[in-house]
Write a protein that holds these residues in place. Sequence first.
Motif, mmCIF file in Angstrom:
data_model
loop_
_atom_site.group_PDB
_atom_site.id
_atom_site.type_symbol
_atom_site.label_atom_id
_atom_site.label_comp_id
_atom_site.label_asym_id
_atom_site.label_seq_id
_atom_site.Cartn_x
_atom_site.Cartn_y
_atom_site.Cartn_z
ATOM 1 N N ARG A 151 28.821 68.891 15.390
ATOM 2 C CA ARG A 151 28.862 67.496 14.939
ATOM 3 C C ARG A 151 27.495 66.833 15.043
ATOM 4 N NH1 ARG A 151 33.099 64.972 18.872
ATOM 5 N NH2 ARG A 151 31.788 66.173 20.312
ATOM 6 N N GLU A 202 28.268 61.769 17.990
ATOM 7 C CA GLU A 202 29.574 62.319 18.354
ATOM 8 C C GLU A 202 29.460 63.168 19.620
ATOM 9 O OE1 GLU A 202 31.906 63.730 14.639
ATOM 10 O OE2 GLU A 202 29.796 63.620 14.031
ATOM 11 N N ASN A 245 23.829 70.900 15.368
ATOM 12 C CA ASN A 245 24.355 70.211 14.203
ATOM 13 C C ASN A 245 24.354 71.161 13.003
ATOM 14 O OD1 ASN A 245 24.753 68.449 11.936
ATOM 15 N ND2 ASN A 245 23.910 66.742 13.122
ATOM 16 N N CYS A 267 34.126 70.957 15.348
ATOM 17 C CA CYS A 267 33.542 69.690 14.907
ATOM 18 C C CYS A 267 34.600 68.599 15.090
ATOM 19 C CB CYS A 267 33.035 69.789 13.465
ATOM 20 S SG CYS A 267 34.303 70.255 12.256
ATOM 21 N N GLN A 268 34.820 67.779 14.088
ATOM 22 C CA GLN A 268 35.866 66.760 14.137
ATOM 23 C C GLN A 268 37.217 67.343 13.732
ATOM 24 O OE1 GLN A 268 36.261 63.639 15.082
ATOM 25 N NE2 GLN A 268 37.606 62.549 13.672
#
Length: 327
Positions: free
Chosen positions: A215, A219, A242, A276-277
């Motif tokens: 992320r 975050e 990232n 990640c999300q």
Amino acid sequence: MKKSTIALGAIAAAVAIGYTTYNSMFSTEAVAVDESVLATKLSEYANAESFITAEQLKALMDSEEDVVVIGALNPLRPDSPIAGSHTMWRGDYSAQSDAYEFGGMRNTTEEMEALLGHVGATPDSTIVVYAAGSHHDAARIFWQVQNLGHEDVRYLDGGLNAWIGAGYATGNANPPVKATSYVAPNPSAQEETLATLDMVLNAQQDSDWVIIDTRGDDEFNGTTTVSGAYGPGKIPTSVHINWTQTVNGDTTLKTAQELKDLYGDLIEGKNVIAYCQSGVRSAHTALVLKEVLGAENVYNYDGSWIEYSHEHYEQNNQDVKVSNGNS
């Protein structure tokens, strides 16, 4: 195929600010890439057959080969798809709203079979996936199709940006095709690519594993909670890289050597979980690690931070610890 309703938002936005302005602000930027340089770069990837250039795709589509091209395109953007391709968005290949207590999960094998059958694919088809701008959504579809055991699935390097930059035709997407009864060749293939919550918890206690947070900085640092998650933070022991560090300014992937320099020491001899999300950006990282670098035992955490934060903040699961979050 599930119908997306958010396209109505795009229409409203276009009316509100004027279509010309809207189109110039949000449509895909064309990028010019050197085809020979791109082809040479891809040939040096561990699994070069998992990638394709715009020129190679154009030739494939012009041939009589069985090829199905799928674009992961956000209907809120005025992108003109690759001519002859089929378009879909996250709602089409995500779980039904009542399947989980949280969002962002992949859909079922049966739903993927129906989705691919709708666009006329067979297990023998070459399936090429692409996106626009940020190409992680293409990687998400790549991962889900590969989880079916489909042998020939390819990622268009540079996506729609490179296609437009090469001057190839757009528009006239979603052509009528004869639907097929697609049957996943090997749905158990997902066991080799899918990380579960239990795997993530065990990995935190095992030095043979590394967890990569793909992320953004805010975050990872816990200063931002993206909509859909239940609180801020990161998974303990995770390392932050990232996903955007894997791509060039023109949105094409970096070279094998550059990516080895980025990940090599971290993943050497390790089992890897990327998150990640909601498993989209991490799908891109998983693609890079497996298909570019040839790493083995790489898993994408489908639930990612949405599921993990739900267990911590909503379920009060004492086994699910959070760093950089709320106590």
